[in-house]
Scaffold this active site. Structure first.
Site, PDB file in Angstrom:
ATOM      1  CB  CYS A 156      82.873 -85.014 -36.178  1.00 50.96           C
ATOM      2  SG  CYS A 156      84.059 -84.333 -35.037  1.00 50.96           S
TER       3      CYS A 156
HETATM    4  N1  CO8 Z   1     102.593 -83.965 -25.564  1.00 46.81           N
HETATM    5  C1  CO8 Z   1     103.465 -84.960 -25.333  1.00 46.81           C
HETATM    6  N2  CO8 Z   1     103.082 -86.225 -25.009  1.00 46.81           N
HETATM    7  C2  CO8 Z   1     101.761 -86.476 -24.919  1.00 46.81           C
HETATM    8  C3  CO8 Z   1     100.782 -85.477 -25.147  1.00 46.81           C
HETATM    9  C4  CO8 Z   1     101.246 -84.180 -25.489  1.00 46.81           C
HETATM   10  N3  CO8 Z   1     100.381 -83.183 -25.743  1.00 46.81           N
HETATM   11  N4  CO8 Z   1      99.561 -86.026 -25.001  1.00 46.81           N
HETATM   12  C5  CO8 Z   1      99.742 -87.321 -24.692  1.00 46.81           C
HETATM   13  N5  CO8 Z   1     101.076 -87.598 -24.626  1.00 46.81           N
HETATM   14  C6  CO8 Z   1     101.704 -88.892 -24.313  1.00 46.81           C
HETATM   15  C7  CO8 Z   1     100.777 -89.759 -23.484  1.00 46.81           C
HETATM   16  O1  CO8 Z   1     100.931 -89.472 -22.108  1.00 46.81           O
HETATM   17  C8  CO8 Z   1     101.275 -91.153 -23.834  1.00 46.81           C
HETATM   18  O2  CO8 Z   1     102.418 -91.457 -23.061  1.00 46.81           O
HETATM   19  P1  CO8 Z   1     102.674 -92.978 -22.542  1.00 46.81           P
HETATM   20  O3  CO8 Z   1     102.816 -93.799 -23.790  1.00 46.81           O
HETATM   21  O4  CO8 Z   1     103.922 -92.834 -21.723  1.00 46.81           O
HETATM   22  O5  CO8 Z   1     101.435 -93.337 -21.761  1.00 46.81           O
HETATM   23  C9  CO8 Z   1     101.731 -91.027 -25.284  1.00 46.81           C
HETATM   24  O6  CO8 Z   1     101.935 -89.623 -25.509  1.00 46.81           O
HETATM   25  C10 CO8 Z   1     100.708 -91.548 -26.269  1.00 46.81           C
HETATM   26  O7  CO8 Z   1      99.405 -91.005 -25.965  1.00 46.81           O
HETATM   27  P2  CO8 Z   1      98.097 -91.439 -26.709  1.00 46.81           P
HETATM   28  O8  CO8 Z   1      97.963 -92.912 -26.699  1.00 46.81           O
HETATM   29  O9  CO8 Z   1      96.919 -90.638 -26.182  1.00 46.81           O
HETATM   30  O10 CO8 Z   1      98.424 -90.897 -28.187  1.00 46.81           O
HETATM   31  P3  CO8 Z   1      97.875 -91.343 -29.571  1.00 46.81           P
HETATM   32  O11 CO8 Z   1      99.004 -91.804 -30.381  1.00 46.81           O
HETATM   33  O12 CO8 Z   1      96.660 -92.213 -29.454  1.00 46.81           O
HETATM   34  O13 CO8 Z   1      97.367 -89.933 -30.166  1.00 46.81           O
HETATM   35  C11 CO8 Z   1      95.306 -88.694 -30.524  1.00 46.81           C
HETATM   36  C12 CO8 Z   1      96.359 -89.173 -29.513  1.00 46.81           C
HETATM   37  C13 CO8 Z   1      95.955 -87.700 -31.454  1.00 46.81           C
HETATM   38  C14 CO8 Z   1      94.173 -88.021 -29.756  1.00 46.81           C
HETATM   39  C15 CO8 Z   1      94.784 -89.896 -31.338  1.00 46.81           C
HETATM   40  O14 CO8 Z   1      94.407 -90.937 -30.480  1.00 46.81           O
HETATM   41  C16 CO8 Z   1      93.565 -89.551 -32.187  1.00 46.81           C
HETATM   42  O15 CO8 Z   1      93.589 -88.664 -33.022  1.00 46.81           O
HETATM   43  N6  CO8 Z   1      92.473 -90.282 -32.028  1.00 46.81           N
HETATM   44  C17 CO8 Z   1      91.263 -90.076 -32.805  1.00 46.81           C
HETATM   45  C18 CO8 Z   1      90.562 -88.917 -32.252  1.00 46.81           C
HETATM   46  C19 CO8 Z   1      89.317 -88.574 -33.008  1.00 46.81           C
HETATM   47  O16 CO8 Z   1      89.135 -88.820 -34.162  1.00 46.81           O
HETATM   48  N7  CO8 Z   1      88.422 -87.958 -32.316  1.00 46.81           N
HETATM   49  C20 CO8 Z   1      87.249 -87.491 -32.917  1.00 46.81           C
HETATM   50  C21 CO8 Z   1      86.840 -86.403 -32.028  1.00 46.81           C
HETATM   51  S1  CO8 Z   1      86.171 -85.117 -32.840  1.00 46.81           S
HETATM   52  C22 CO8 Z   1      84.442 -85.179 -32.796  1.00 46.81           C
HETATM   53  O17 CO8 Z   1      83.806 -86.162 -32.829  1.00 46.81           O
HETATM   54  C23 CO8 Z   1      83.743 -83.879 -32.662  1.00 46.81           C
HETATM   55  C24 CO8 Z   1      83.417 -83.647 -31.249  1.00 46.81           C
HETATM   56  C25 CO8 Z   1      82.771 -82.324 -31.108  1.00 46.81           C
HETATM   57  C26 CO8 Z   1      83.715 -81.187 -31.296  1.00 46.81           C
HETATM   58  C27 CO8 Z   1      84.214 -80.651 -29.997  1.00 46.81           C
HETATM   59  C28 CO8 Z   1      85.050 -79.420 -30.192  1.00 46.81           C
HETATM   60  C29 CO8 Z   1      85.729 -78.930 -28.980  1.00 46.81           C
END
Ligand code: CO8
Length: 373
Positions: A156
């Site tokens: 990224c």
């Molecule tokens: N629908 C419904 N519920 C869901 C879903 C879904 N799709 N997914 C997860 N849930 C549920 C989970 O099961 C969990 O349930 P429970 O509480 O019962 O266990 C609940 O929702 C909460 O889950 P999370 O804790 O995972 O949810 P978050 O609130 O943390 O949100 C995010 C998830 C959106 C992923 C968030 O954590 C986030 O954005 N984090 C930062 C991510 C980030 O910045 N990453 C950078 C990566 S990008 C990068 O570096 C480039 C890489 C190279 C590119 C690759 C391209 C392919």
């Protein structure tokens, strides 16, 4: 020290979009198919059923409403779940180079540059379409640019790391005008079958012209006051796809060969790192966060960006101080902060101070402090 400016930016966005509703419908159809396929194992308690996704969760957790993609039908086909891209012959322009040329021409036009004016091409992105020859060399030829071209990958943060290489080359006198391009076809290595991350990414390409101030003729110039890069190893965002896969006799379609992350961990660890990095960079330049008119941040998550800004300047975080393009584009990896800059800088006056900052896998953080001339 040679004064360096950003004198043009360009953006390519694919013609096809996928809304959250469309994405969730196809994902849930995939879940039903998988659960039916493994019904016996699920009934015997040998396998967990897959859970459905939801539009509400995606919007609340990320702020993403839609994404652009190079091929919608392949991604939304529940029997496939990744894009369908036609192979091209060796003598045809490759797809990554094609979108790079689109964005580059726009940046060049804005900067008033022709191919012959460019003497360095850096293709900086999360993934390259092939091993070699370098994408940048193909793009260089397609644009009629001179000098040299090379590829680099810092996930990224590829764009900001690329901009620093361009600035350094110009200051060292080894180049006068460098084109930094970020073609991100993230849909090719996104894991569309994983509920935790299937909504995160979108495709786009950005291009930036970086040149000596004394050669710049653009009426929209931003002086680069400084760049600062940092990395710290982490496995929290990882993709094991690579040229050793064949030799390891591992499954090329195994889960670890596409994007995976521990999203919560990334969120918690990267927010303080990014805020501290920007603050330290501004301090190096005898500036403070409150001096900054606008922050063009990496576009991965709405709350993440709000927290970074809150840590820096406090108070309410408005789109005026930290514009968001995530809702329309999703996470376009390295292109994100440059898209935010490209779309949201025209209203700023001479003297305005801004910070372009990316953060992501590595971990990697890069900031570019600019002032409108
Ligand atoms: N629908 C419904 N519920 C869901 C879903 C879904 N799709 N997914 C997860 N849930 C549920 C989970 O099961 C969990 O349930 P429970 O509480 O019962 O266990 C609940 O929702 C909460 O889950 P999370 O804790 O995972 O949810 P978050 O609130 O943390 O949100 C995010 C998830 C959106 C992923 C968030 O954590 C986030 O954005 N984090 C930062 C991510 C980030 O910045 N990453 C950078 C990566 S990008 C990068 O570096 C480039 C890489 C190279 C590119 C690759 C391209 C392919």
């Amino acid at each position: 020290m040679t004064k360096v400016v950003i004198s043009g930016t360009g953006l390519f966005k694919p013609s096809q979009t996928i809304t959250n509703a469309e994405l969730v419908e196809s994902f849930n159809a995939y879940v039903e198919l998988q659960n039916a396929k493994f019904a016996d194992q699920i009934a015997a308690g040998e396998r967990e059923p897959l859970a459905p996704s939801s539009v509400e969760f995606i919007e609340r957790a990320s702020g993403i409403k839609q994404r652009y993609v190079m091929d919608k039908s392949g991604v939304l086909d529940p029997h496939r779940m990744f894009p369908r891209l036609a192979p091209r012959a060796d003598d045809e322009l490759s797809l990554m180079a094609e979108i790079a040329v689109h964005a580059s021409r726009q940046a060049m036009e804005q900067a008033g540059k022709q191919g012959k004016d460019i003497d360095g091409v850096i293709c900086a992105a999360s993934n390259m379409q092939r091993g070699y020859p370098a994408m940048a060399v193909e793009i260089q030829q397609a644009l009629g640019a001179g000098g040299y071209g090379f590829d680099m990958n810092v996930a990224c943060s590829s764009a900001t790391f690329g901009i620093e290489q361009a600035v350094n080359a110009i200051r060292a006198g080894t180049a006068r005008c460098v084109l930094v391009i970020n073609p991100e076809i993230t849909s090719g290595h996104q894991e569309w079958r994983d509920r935790d991350c299937h909504f995160i990414f979108g495709d786009a390409c950005t291009a930036v012209i970086v040149e000596r101030a004394d050669t710049a003729t653009s009426n929209d110039q931003w002086e680069v006051l400084g760049t600062k890069l940092a990395t710290q190893f982490s496995n929290a965002i990882r993709n094991n796809f690579g040229y050793m896969n064949r030799c390891e006799d591992t499954d090329p379609n195994a889960r670890d060969k596409t994007f995976r992350q521990e999203g919560r961990k990334v969120f918690k660890e990267v927010v303080p790192m990014a805020a501290a990095h920007i603050e330290a960079h501004l301090k190096d330049l005898s500036l403070q966060p409150v001096d900054v008119r606008r922050f063009w941040l990496h576009q991965a998550n709405l709350s993440m960006n709000q927290l970074v800004i809150k840590k820096l300047v406090g108070g309410e975080v408005t789109p005026d101080i930290a514009p968001l393009i995530l809702d329309e584009f999703a996470n376009t990896s390295s292109a994100g902060s440059v898209i935010a800059f490209h779309v949201h800088h025209g209203d700023l006056n001479r003297g305005a101070l801004g910070v372009i900052c990316s953060f992501g896998a590595g971990y990697s953080i890069g900031s570019v402090v600019v002032r409108k001339l």
